[in-house]
Enzyme design. Structure first.
Site, PDB file in Angstrom:
ATOM      1  CE  LYS A  79      -4.299  -1.479   2.177  1.00 24.73           C
ATOM      2  NZ  LYS A  79      -4.293  -2.704   2.926  1.00 24.73           N
ATOM      3  N   GLY A  80       0.563   2.182  -0.824  1.00 21.31           N
ATOM      4  CA  GLY A  80       1.324   3.421  -0.842  1.00 21.31           C
ATOM      5  C   GLY A  80       0.375   4.578  -0.629  1.00 21.31           C
ATOM      6  CB  SER A  81       0.886   8.225  -0.380  1.00 25.20           C
ATOM      7  OG  SER A  81       1.741   8.312  -1.490  1.00 25.20           O
ATOM      8  N   GLY A  82      -0.658   6.575  -2.797  1.00 28.70           N
ATOM      9  CA  GLY A  82      -1.580   6.725  -3.923  1.00 28.70           C
ATOM     10  C   GLY A  82      -2.609   5.618  -4.050  1.00 28.70           C
ATOM     11  CB  VAL A  84      -4.297  -1.135  -3.006  1.00 24.68           C
ATOM     12  CG1 VAL A  84      -4.051  -2.580  -2.632  1.00 24.68           C
ATOM     13  CG2 VAL A  84      -4.993  -0.409  -1.873  1.00 24.68           C
ATOM     14  CG  ASP A 193       8.760   9.333  -5.174  1.00 22.35           C
ATOM     15  OD1 ASP A 193       9.434   9.663  -4.178  1.00 22.35           O
ATOM     16  OD2 ASP A 193       7.637   8.816  -5.088  1.00 22.35           O
TER      17      ASP A 193
HETATM   18  P1  ATP Z   1       4.330   5.965  -2.032  1.00 25.98           P
HETATM   19  O1  ATP Z   1       3.003   5.658  -2.621  1.00 25.98           O
HETATM   20  O2  ATP Z   1       4.257   6.840  -0.862  1.00 25.98           O
HETATM   21  O3  ATP Z   1       5.290   6.446  -3.063  1.00 25.98           O
HETATM   22  P2  ATP Z   1       5.255   3.207  -2.111  1.00 25.98           P
HETATM   23  O4  ATP Z   1       6.242   3.356  -3.231  1.00 25.98           O
HETATM   24  O5  ATP Z   1       5.641   2.246  -1.028  1.00 25.98           O
HETATM   25  O6  ATP Z   1       4.944   4.600  -1.434  1.00 25.98           O
HETATM   26  P3  ATP Z   1       3.464   1.917  -3.947  1.00 25.98           P
HETATM   27  O7  ATP Z   1       4.236   2.352  -5.141  1.00 25.98           O
HETATM   28  O8  ATP Z   1       1.981   1.922  -4.021  1.00 25.98           O
HETATM   29  O9  ATP Z   1       3.840   2.783  -2.675  1.00 25.98           O
HETATM   30  O10 ATP Z   1       3.967   0.441  -3.597  1.00 25.98           O
HETATM   31  C1  ATP Z   1       3.630  -0.192  -2.393  1.00 25.98           C
HETATM   32  C2  ATP Z   1       4.459  -1.463  -2.245  1.00 25.98           C
HETATM   33  O11 ATP Z   1       4.015  -2.439  -3.186  1.00 25.98           O
HETATM   34  C3  ATP Z   1       5.948  -1.287  -2.533  1.00 25.98           C
HETATM   35  O12 ATP Z   1       6.645  -0.866  -1.397  1.00 25.98           O
HETATM   36  C4  ATP Z   1       6.361  -2.685  -2.965  1.00 25.98           C
HETATM   37  O13 ATP Z   1       6.689  -3.457  -1.814  1.00 25.98           O
HETATM   38  C5  ATP Z   1       5.094  -3.236  -3.599  1.00 25.98           C
HETATM   39  N1  ATP Z   1       5.180  -3.167  -5.069  1.00 25.98           N
HETATM   40  C6  ATP Z   1       4.923  -2.094  -5.845  1.00 25.98           C
HETATM   41  N2  ATP Z   1       5.082  -2.382  -7.150  1.00 25.98           N
HETATM   42  C7  ATP Z   1       5.444  -3.694  -7.202  1.00 25.98           C
HETATM   43  C8  ATP Z   1       5.783  -4.605  -8.280  1.00 25.98           C
HETATM   44  N3  ATP Z   1       5.776  -4.209  -9.545  1.00 25.98           N
HETATM   45  N4  ATP Z   1       6.136  -5.871  -7.944  1.00 25.98           N
HETATM   46  C9  ATP Z   1       6.157  -6.263  -6.653  1.00 25.98           C
HETATM   47  N5  ATP Z   1       5.866  -5.472  -5.609  1.00 25.98           N
HETATM   48  C10 ATP Z   1       5.513  -4.204  -5.867  1.00 25.98           C
END
Ligand code: ATP
Ligand code: MG
Length: 356
Positions: A79-82, A84, A193
């Site tokens: 999960k990120g800020s943007g 799932v 980023d």
């Molecule tokens: P923010 O949204 O604040 O930038 P973030 O980078 O952690 O934070 P997301 O980009 O939504 O948020 O990703 C969340 C998590 O999902 C990541 O930390 C990673 O562990 C997992 N993830 C994202 N993309 C992939 C992918 N292509 N393959 C495997 N895991 C992924």
């Protein structure tokens, strides 16, 4: 003991399979039967080996027809800020992908612009940038079908290892720099980023940059092209202070990430103790006004210290470019040592259990 009478053989009548074309059509209108696949792009032979576990997509040439209905969710992996990120499987080919769903309430014209931008970004030609196979706008959300990286992000790795040793860091940095050279010199874009959660790893020890263009997209969705959504920890001083910035801002971020991996803590804090964390404004003040962090020379090789110093310079003009850094002695030092990052990640708990 009385022997049981043998059970009478049971006869089951199996319904005759409906061979009408519709039962082989996927939601995207692709016809699939055994090894045969027919879609708008023509007829193809595909492997349909049910005994082998599903694999992440390997090839950049992967040209399946996608519809969201063709994907089944296995589990949420992040999960990120943007939004799932889910691990999904293509229902009939079995290939695994990461599906990132970003909720956004946006106007029609901005939505069109974003989808257009995503299409341009699609299909990376670099092995160190995560491939975005497809993007959809559906029910107020943008969905991105991404290459699945089965060992998660560098942030996941850092949660398990205290520090990353120099030889592994050299291999990691080389791959990130190859991705940055592609973005900076071939695509002419700034990532904006670079941080541990946007550097993904797989079981082969490959490192790839992800979320390229996503922060710009989120910012534009809010009507301000350069509003930042996310963490400021790795952001270069010129960006924080609102000055003009260029590719070199990604180099600062790479230096910060690398130093954090080496010393085992975010470089602007003295220890991982929560008490030591500066407030948001103290941090911005330290990045913009304070002296930049560096690698302690009594704990690290001169080559490593020089690499960090080439990245973490407050004046972007004093920082090296991604192309220059690829030839830095720190990377050269370990080039012929056959260091396998796959061994490091294999020794860690996978971020998620493999679906059975
Ligand atoms: P923010 O949204 O604040 O930038 P973030 O980078 O952690 O934070 P997301 O980009 O939504 O948020 O990703 C969340 C998590 O999902 C990541 O930390 C990673 O562990 C997992 N993830 C994202 N993309 C992939 C992918 N292509 N393959 C495997 N895991 C992924
Ligand atoms: Mg991310």
């Amino acid at each position: 003991m009385k022997l049981k009478k043998p059970v009478k053989e049971l006869k089951l009548s199996v319904p005759v399979q409906d061979t009408s074309v519709s039962s082989f059509l996927t939601a995207s209108g692709t016809f699939h039967d055994g090894d045969l696949l027919l879609n708008q792009k023509g007829l193809r032979l595909i492997s349909d080996d049910n005994d082998s576990p599903p694999q992440p997509a390997e090839s950049k040439e992967f040209d399946l027809q996608f519809s969201l209905e063709d994907l089944e969710t296995i589990k949420v992996i992040g999960k990120g800020s943007g939004g799932v990120v889910q691990l999904v499987r293509h229902k009939w080919v079995g290939t695994l992908f990461a599906l990132k769903v970003i909720q956004m309430n946006i106007q029609e014209d901005i939505r069109k612009q974003i989808v257009q931008e995503l299409k341009i970004n699609q299909g990376s030609q670099c092995p160190h940038v995560v491939v975005c196979y497809h993007s959809f706008y559906h029910n107020g959300a943008i969905s991105l079908v991404l290459e699945y990286m089965d060992r998660g992000s560098l942030a996941d790795v850092l949660r398990q290892v205290k520090t990353v040793l120099e030889p592994y860091l050299a291999v990691l940095c080389k791959q990130v720099l190859q991705g940055l050279v592609y973005l900076h010199h071939e695509r002419h874009v700034i990532h904006r980023d670079i941080k541990p959660s946007n550097l993904l790893v797989n079981h082969k020890g490959e490192v790839k940059i992800t979320d390229f263009g996503v922060s710009a997209m989120l910012a534009s969705s809010m009507g301000q092209r350069d509003t930042f959504v996310g963490t400021y920890n790795y952001m270069a001083p010129e960006r924080i202070s609102g000055s003009t910035y260029d590719y070199k801002s990604d180099i600062w971020s790479l230096g910060m990430v690398t130093l954090e991996c080496a010393i085992g803590r975010f470089p602007y804090i003295q220890s991982e103790d929560q008490q030591d964390w500066p407030s948001f404004y103290e941090l911005l003040e330290a990045i913009v006004g304070g002296s930049p962090p560096s690698a302690p020379p009594d704990q690290f090789s001169p080559e490593f210290c020089s690499f960090i110093s080439a990245c973490i310079q407050k004046d972007p003009r004093d920082r090296s470019s991604s192309l220059d850094l690829l030839n830095h002695p720190f990377l050269k030092k370990f080039e012929d040592k056959d260091i396998d990052l796959g061994i490091l990640v294999a020794s860690l708990e996978p971020p998620i259990s493999f679906p059975r």
